[in-house]
Design an enzyme around this catalytic site. Structure first.
Site, PDB file in Angstrom:
ATOM      1  N   HIS A  56       3.837  -2.428   3.086  1.00 33.28           N
ATOM      2  CA  HIS A  56       3.897  -1.113   2.353  1.00 33.28           C
ATOM      3  C   HIS A  56       5.179  -0.767   1.767  1.00 33.28           C
ATOM      4  CE1 HIS A  56       0.701  -0.802   5.908  1.00 33.28           C
ATOM      5  NE2 HIS A  56       0.270   0.271   5.075  1.00 33.28           N
TER       6      HIS A  56
ATOM      7  N   ASP B 139       0.826  -1.151   0.088  1.00 35.34           N
ATOM      8  CA  ASP B 139       0.150   0.025   0.005  1.00 35.34           C
ATOM      9  C   ASP B 139       0.760   1.385  -0.033  1.00 35.34           C
ATOM     10  OD1 ASP B 139      -2.334  -1.775   0.144  1.00 35.34           O
ATOM     11  OD2 ASP B 139      -2.979  -0.914   2.239  1.00 35.34           O
TER      12      ASP B 139
END
Length: 775
Positions: A258, A106
């Site tokens: 991430h 992400d």
């Protein structure tokens, strides 16, 4: 012409020539439309840039509070798989196959960490799914293309990373649509995969989250949550990330990590160990689509979406570039303003010291020879009597020549009816102010000539003080100190402040730098032979006073400023009249600067005018005002989207700087600082008006249009000096009102006293007369 040549050669007397007649006015209109379009475009770009980059600064801590009610969330979703489809209809979920890991990342793409993550995945022959943020896609489209080229899948993670549950439905749609367009513009694809920011597992869904998922389903998205969170966003250390990311058992997982949003060095380090370790345990890695058997979540974008996406990226990149540029310009303007203030104040202090010393030794022997005072007049009946009476009351011998330039309001008749000694009236057909000045110059009998506007009143010692610098044979012209007489109301105060701070401080600097560009038409003195050598007053510009002064400088004459020679002039009393006056001034100054641009490469006095005076005017009276509206728009942008305290602090610092300059300038001019209370208000109205005047003037000049002489209302607020006993057979009684009022201070040359300020006439303001100012 050198100084030696000027002192020894006999004066050449030429008949002043009249040049072209009035110019035809062609007022450009399209420039206002162009300016409006530019301002609207800039404002829109800044608004979009501010929305996309600064509107949603929500941190993870802001969305990890208590979970809301979950009555609307179906049980089969709460206890189902992480991939949710058909949420708005009959929702169903899908789980990942056993021994399968769907790596998801992400908050990217990030220019530092995403390439490193991609390198790790390539070395280990692993494909993953990247849920990208739209603003990052706009900034780094090449990374999105690399993801697809390496065989990875793309999902969207909204445009600005807000908590969708907190947004209105239209904002949610905008977030999803903009992100999709960004992906289409960057890589030419669209995707059906969505991961809402700050989401986790299906068990954590509440009613607000479910409303987001249903709206996303209606827009065609499949929501992808997670079953295992590495919690690398907290940066707990590589070992902890490995522990959080390692599955317990053989169940398939959608693993959340991430590649953007901060320092991801721990993520990269953990990933290097995690992938080989899980492969050794028998796990395979796949994209989300492959892990759940979804067919083609990423498709080629249509031509329309691709073009819209490219346009969106172009607009946002332009906005980013514009913000950076405006930031640089704003700081540059601030630095230049501070430097200018420092230079002007230092120059003013130095100028005062030199003048104080000069009063002790004077310019030379006292100048006592008579002076010709030329008053060009066109429809000046409202103030001409006060002006002429004040000139006749001078304590220096004068002859007053009033040149009536075809007035239609009885100006000439009024002056003749006064029958004042030493006053002549010359009538001529209307030909403009330069022609009237040249007529007066031809009729003058004295070598020293003072030019004064018909709306200006002199103090008794003004003429004497004004001509004293001519004791120095190098001096060809002297600028006096014009003060605003009608200071009532905000507009009058603002002009009073401008005259004292802007005009007079600048004149001190110009005098010190020997590059005076303007002797104002309200109060200026000249050597007659110097004007005749130039062929008289030219009418090729609308600022004949600036044109004439620059011509004198280029001819080798010194032009100085004498602040003790005070004249009181009537300033415009309405915004419309002020606009017309300043428009003419600014446009005429631009004409004069262009006409005398050759001074930039000349030597001597002309070079000083060019490289000092013209450059100063160009920088501070043209370029900075042109940029000022843009800076103001950026300041509003900063108040809304950036740090309002910082922006307000910068504005306050600028205001304090202006106030400091004002206090010092008022002290130098012997003025009371009371009007400075209106200085903050001046920044919001008057300053913007002056900027628009410059913009209008520049557009007019660039378009090659001609501007005719402007009209200005006269208010009759001028009065003759106290004690003027010059009533003649006409029956006019002497004026006993004191126009200057207030306390007095010593005259710089004699024991006579001159007034300090003007307090305004008692009672209601006079009704303006609709007269024409042709100069």
């Amino acid at each position: 012409m050198t100084d030696r040549r000027r002192r020894t050669a006999p004066a050449r007397r030429k008949a002043p020539v009249r040049r072209r007649g009035r110019t035809r006015q062609i007022t450009p209109r399209t420039h206002w439309l162009l300016l409006s379009v530019l301002m609207v475009t800039l404002s829109t770009a800044l608004l979009l840039q501010g929305y996309t980059h600064h509107m949603f600064g929500i941190s993870q801590d802001d969305v990890t509070g208590a979970r809301g009610r979950a009555d609307a969330v179906p049980g089969r979703v709460t206890h189902g798989g992480p991939v949710i489809a058909n949420a708005a209809g009959s929702p169903h979920t899908v789980r990942v196959e056993d021994r399968t890991i769907a790596l998801t990342f992400d908050d990217g793409p990030d220019p530092t960490w995403t390439p490193r993550v991609l390198d790790v995945l390539r070395r280990n022959h692993v494909h993953a799914t990247f849920f990208v943020v739209g603003t990052e896609v706009v900034d780094h489209p090449d990374l999105v293309r690399r993801m697809l080229a390496d065989g990875h899948q793309i999902g969207i993670h909204t445009f600005t990373h807000p908590d969708l549950a907190r947004l209105a439905p239209w904002q949610r749609s905008l977030e999803l649509r903009e992100t999709q367009l960004a992906v289409a513009g960057a890589a030419g694809v669209t995707t059906a995969l969505l991961r809402p920011p700050y989401s986790s597992s299906t068990a954590a869904l509440d009613d607000a989250d479910w409303s987001v998922l249903k709206q996303a389903d209606q827009a065609g998205y499949v929501t992808v949550l997670s079953t295992q969170d590495a919690e690398d966003w907290q940066r707990p250390g590589t070992a902890r990330i490995l522990a959080n990311a390692t599955p317990h058992g053989h169940a398939g997982q959608i693993l959340l990590m991430h590649d953007g949003g901060g320092d991801r060095s721990q993520t990269v380090a953990a990933l290097n160990t995690l992938i080989p370790r899980l492969k050794a345990r028998g796990f395979r890695f796949a994209t989300v689509g492959a892990a759940v058997g979804m067919a083609g979540p990423v498709q080629r974008a249509g031509l329309g979406d691709h073009l819209q996406g490219m346009a969106l990226i172009a607009v946002l990149k332009t906005g980013d570039w514009t913000v950076r540029l405006l930031g640089v310009l704003m700081y540059a303007a601030g630095v230049i303003s501070v430097l200018r203030a420092a230079v002007v104040l230092i120059a003013a202090r130095r100028h005062r010291k030199l003048r104080t010393g000069r009063r002790g030794r004077s310019w030379g022997p006292p100048v006592t020879e008579p002076v010709s005072v030329i008053v060009p007049a066109y429809n000046e009946s409202a103030g001409i009597e006060a002006a002429v009476r004040s000139l006749v009351a001078s304590d220096h011998p004068v002859e007053v020549i009033v040149v009536d330039d075809g007035s239609t309001d009885g100006t000439a008749d009024l002056v003749e009816s006064l029958r004042l000694p030493g006053v002549r009236v010359i009538r001529q057909e209307n030909a403009g102010k330069p022609a009237a000045l040249n007529t007066g110059l031809a009729a003058a009998s004295c070598e020293l000539v003072v030019m004064v506007d018909g709306d200006t009143v002199f103090e008794p010692g003004t003429v004497r003080t004004l001509v004293q610098p001519f004791a120095d044979p190098r001096v060809g012209a002297v600028s006096g100190n014009a003060k605003v007489v009608n200071r009532g109301g905000l507009l009058g105060r603002w002009q009073h402040i401008e005259y004292v701070i802007g005009f007079n401080l600048d004149r001190r600097l110009f005098d010190l730098a020997q590059c005076m560009p303007t002797v104002p038409g309200a109060v200026g003195a000249f050597r007659r032979r110097a004007l005749l050598d130039l062929g008289g007053v030219s009418d090729v510009t609308l600022a004949e006073d600036t044109d004439l002064t620059m011509a004198l400088c280029r001819d080798g004459w010194r032009v100085v400023y004498e602040e003790g020679a005070v004249a009181w002039t009537e300033a415009p009393a309405s915004l419309n009249a002020l606009w017309r006056q300043r428009y003419r001034w600014c446009y005429g100054t631009l004409q004069a600067m262009w006409k005398h641009r050759g001074a930039l490469v000349q030597r001597g006095a002309a070079g000083k005018l060019g490289r000092r005076g013209l450059v100063y005017l160009l920088l501070f009276q043209v370029l900075l005002p042109l940029l000022a509206p843009v800076v103001d728009i950026f300041a509003v942008y900063g108040l809304v989207f950036l740090d309002p305290l910082r922006i307000a602090g910068l504005w306050l610092a600028f205001l304090l700087l202006q106030l400091g300059m004002g206090l010092y300038a008022f002290r130098l001019d012997g003025e009371r600082p009371g009007p400075l209370w209106s200085l903050p208000l001046q920044q919001f109205v008057y300053r913007q008006l002056m900027y628009l005047v410059v913009i209008q003037s520049v557009f007019t000049a660039v378009s090659g249009s001609r501007l005719r002489w402007q009209r200005m209302e006269r208010y009759g607020s001028l009065q003759a000096p106290a004690g003027t006993d010059l009533s003649g057979p006409s029956g006019h009684a002497p004026t006993t009102a004191e126009p200057y009022g207030g306390a007095v201070q010593p005259d710089p040359y004699r024991g006579a006293a001159r007034p300090e300020r003007y307090v305004g006439p008692p009672g209601p303001a006079p009704v303006p007369r609709d007269t024409t100012q042709w100069y």
